[in-house]
Design an enzyme around this catalytic site. Structure first.
Site, PDB file in Angstrom:
ATOM      1  N   TYR A 138      46.739  28.836  33.651  1.00 28.27           N
ATOM      2  CA  TYR A 138      47.267  27.805  34.442  1.00 28.27           C
ATOM      3  C   TYR A 138      48.686  27.087  33.978  1.00 28.27           C
ATOM      4  O   TYR A 138      49.017  26.241  34.723  1.00 28.27           O
ATOM      5  CB  TYR A 138      46.167  26.641  34.411  1.00 28.27           C
ATOM      6  CG  TYR A 138      44.905  26.948  35.130  1.00 28.27           C
ATOM      7  CD1 TYR A 138      44.777  27.891  36.032  1.00 28.27           C
ATOM      8  CD2 TYR A 138      43.835  26.181  34.854  1.00 28.27           C
ATOM      9  CE1 TYR A 138      43.471  28.302  36.615  1.00 28.27           C
ATOM     10  CE2 TYR A 138      42.970  26.330  35.808  1.00 28.27           C
ATOM     11  CZ  TYR A 138      42.471  27.385  36.281  1.00 28.27           C
ATOM     12  OH  TYR A 138      41.286  27.796  37.214  1.00 28.27           O
ATOM     13  N   LYS A 189      37.097  38.761  29.159  1.00 26.96           N
ATOM     14  CA  LYS A 189      37.287  39.988  30.002  1.00 26.96           C
ATOM     15  C   LYS A 189      38.098  40.990  29.142  1.00 26.96           C
ATOM     16  O   LYS A 189      38.813  41.472  29.442  1.00 26.96           O
ATOM     17  CB  LYS A 189      38.003  39.490  31.236  1.00 26.96           C
ATOM     18  CG  LYS A 189      38.008  40.506  32.305  1.00 26.96           C
ATOM     19  CD  LYS A 189      36.607  40.835  32.895  1.00 26.96           C
ATOM     20  CE  LYS A 189      36.855  42.009  33.895  1.00 26.96           C
ATOM     21  NZ  LYS A 189      35.508  42.212  34.563  1.00 26.96           N
ATOM     22  N   ASP A 221      32.211  38.341  34.113  1.00 23.55           N
ATOM     23  CA  ASP A 221      31.511  38.609  35.635  1.00 23.55           C
ATOM     24  C   ASP A 221      29.961  38.633  35.227  1.00 23.55           C
ATOM     25  O   ASP A 221      29.140  38.059  36.086  1.00 23.55           O
ATOM     26  CB  ASP A 221      31.948  39.868  36.173  1.00 23.55           C
ATOM     27  CG  ASP A 221      32.222  40.960  35.154  1.00 23.55           C
ATOM     28  OD1 ASP A 221      32.135  40.683  33.859  1.00 23.55           O
ATOM     29  OD2 ASP A 221      32.296  42.243  35.369  1.00 23.55           O
ATOM     30  N   ASP A 245      36.815  27.023  34.115  1.00 24.66           N
ATOM     31  CA  ASP A 245      36.957  26.163  35.098  1.00 24.66           C
ATOM     32  C   ASP A 245      35.683  26.671  36.422  1.00 24.66           C
ATOM     33  O   ASP A 245      35.216  25.788  36.727  1.00 24.66           O
ATOM     34  CB  ASP A 245      38.244  26.421  36.010  1.00 24.66           C
ATOM     35  CG  ASP A 245      38.637  25.439  36.987  1.00 24.66           C
ATOM     36  OD1 ASP A 245      37.880  24.758  37.369  1.00 24.66           O
ATOM     37  OD2 ASP A 245      39.689  25.483  37.591  1.00 24.66           O
ATOM     38  N   ASP A 249      31.712  24.543  36.560  1.00 20.83           N
ATOM     39  CA  ASP A 249      31.146  24.206  37.990  1.00 20.83           C
ATOM     40  C   ASP A 249      29.797  24.831  38.425  1.00 20.83           C
ATOM     41  O   ASP A 249      28.971  24.364  38.956  1.00 20.83           O
ATOM     42  CB  ASP A 249      32.159  24.568  39.068  1.00 20.83           C
ATOM     43  CG  ASP A 249      33.145  23.143  39.218  1.00 20.83           C
ATOM     44  OD1 ASP A 249      32.937  22.463  38.191  1.00 20.83           O
ATOM     45  OD2 ASP A 249      33.883  23.025  40.199  1.00 20.83           O
TER      46      ASP A 249
END
Ligand code: NAD
Length: 354
Positions: A138, A189, A221, A245, A249
């Site tokens: 980001y 990852k 994943d 992020d 959620d």
């Protein structure tokens, strides 16, 4: 203990008023706390033409912690970007150097029906997601748009983490796990990304200082899958900005009710900004309909993580649990057979429980 109270817009003032009632009740019982309010978000724009007025930022800097409601609303949607209420949130996080976002996802037994997952999968869920907030893809440079060799448009971003950035968020992960069930799962990852390889290495190094915490590593994943398959296997998850992020959620939805979820954003010395995860809910603002429990629970997190006052935090959390057990429900969590109450009455019920 000095707290800057930034109620903000929409339901912000209503729900923050309930948290203040709770904190003032504890203050009468001996909690030493000083509360000072200031305009923020759309209210900051209305008062001073700036979503984060200079005086509000000064107060937030002087305070030990910041308690926020929520910001934003249709009235402000047409303002230039810099004056939009949401910019106030982004700027205050940056100005205060808040790099660690803590989001608990707790499913209260009484609300098990609110989750979209089967009760036997989610009941008893109590996990904490810690997301790095100021680095990763980001913010990484270079980033931008360009034309490639064949003239096609392309966009690019850079995933980037330095050792100190990983180290400080890992420290928060281990310290938090040490206070809870002593299990930390670091999500990355590593099979594909160089950034993740460094991430995993540094998290493992930091783990040597916390032998009491059991550490594991999981690919993002798989973590996304495990969160809906068997979420109770997790105690604390620590991860980078991008993965966090998405996973935070996902995890919050396991509990089914946005009005129940608190959050904390911390700096290196555990100064923090505490706020519910939901927004300003303009559709129900001013109607005594909003659920104040996420904000009340945010104030409990403040007592625990910034002020190290576990006992007081526990008292608030126990009062919330008891109020739910006694069937008090705001409209968002109402089910037939329970007692529907408004924002104010819910705040009063928590105070009565305390
Ligand atoms: P929202 O979270 O405000 O509302 C989504 C839905 O959830 C609405 O139906 C709302 O009524 C309901 N809801 C939210 N909180 C509730 C509560 N405590 N009790 C009962 N019901 C609740 O999200 P949105 O509608 O996308 O955004 C509204 C405004 O909030 C926008 O201006 C947005 O930019 C802003 N926002 C602010 C923050 C923040 O302050 N950190 C976060 C998200 C959105």
């Amino acid at each position: 203990m000095k707290v800057a109270v930034l109620a903000g817009d929409g339901i912000g003032p209503e729900i923050v008023a309930q948290a203040l009632k709770v904190l003032r009740t504890l203050a009468r019982d001996g909690l030493r706390i000083e509360l000072e309010e200031a305009p923020f978000g759309g209210a900051g724009y209305d008062a001073h033409g700036d979503p984060l007025p200079e005086t509000t930022l000064k107060l937030a800097r002087q305070a030990d912690a910041v308690l926020c409601g929520a910001v934003g609303g249709p009235k402000y949607d047409t303002l230039p970007r810099a004056q939009r209420p949401e910019q106030g949130i982004l700027r205050i996080r940056k100005e205060l150097g808040l790099f660690a976002n803590l989001r608990p996802a707790v499913l209260y037994p009484e609300l098990v029906g609110a989750s979209t997952l089967k009760p036997e999968v989610v009941s008893g869920l109590d996990l904490m997601i810690i997301r790095e907030l100021t680095g990763d893809i980001y913010f990484g440079e270079p980033r931008g748009r360009r034309k490639n060799a064949s003239g096609a448009r392309e966009g690019f971003d850079t995933m980037h983490y330095s050792e100190p950035e990983i180290r400080r968020i890992a420290e928060i992960g281990f310290r938090t796990a040490a206070k809870r069930n002593k299990k930390l799962c670091s999500v990355d990852k590593e099979n594909v990304l160089e950034t993740s390889r460094l991430w995993r290495e540094v998290v493992s190094e930091v783990g040597k200082d916390y032998p009491q915490v059991e550490v594991s590593h999981m690919y993002v994943d798989n973590a996304a899958m495990q969160l809906v398959r068997n979420p109770r296997q997790f105690d604390v998850i620590v991860t980078g900005n991008l993965f966090g992020d998405i996973l935070s959620d996902e995890a919050s939805m396991l509990t089914g009710s946005i009005g129940m979820l608190p959050s904390a954003s911390l700096d290196a010395r555990a100064k923090g900004l505490y706020e519910p995860i939901h927004g300003s809910a303009p559709d129900i603002a001013g109607k005594n309909l909003a659920n104040p429990l996420a904000t009340i629970l945010s104030s409990a997190m403040m007592l625990r993580y910034t002020f190290n006052q576990d006992e007081w935090a526990y008292r608030i959390e126990a009062a919330v649990k008891n109020v739910l057990a006694r069937s008090y429900r705001t409209a968002d969590i109402y089910e037939a057979g329970t007692r529907k109450v408004g924002t104010n009455e819910m705040g009063d019920a928590v105070v009565a429980e305390l």
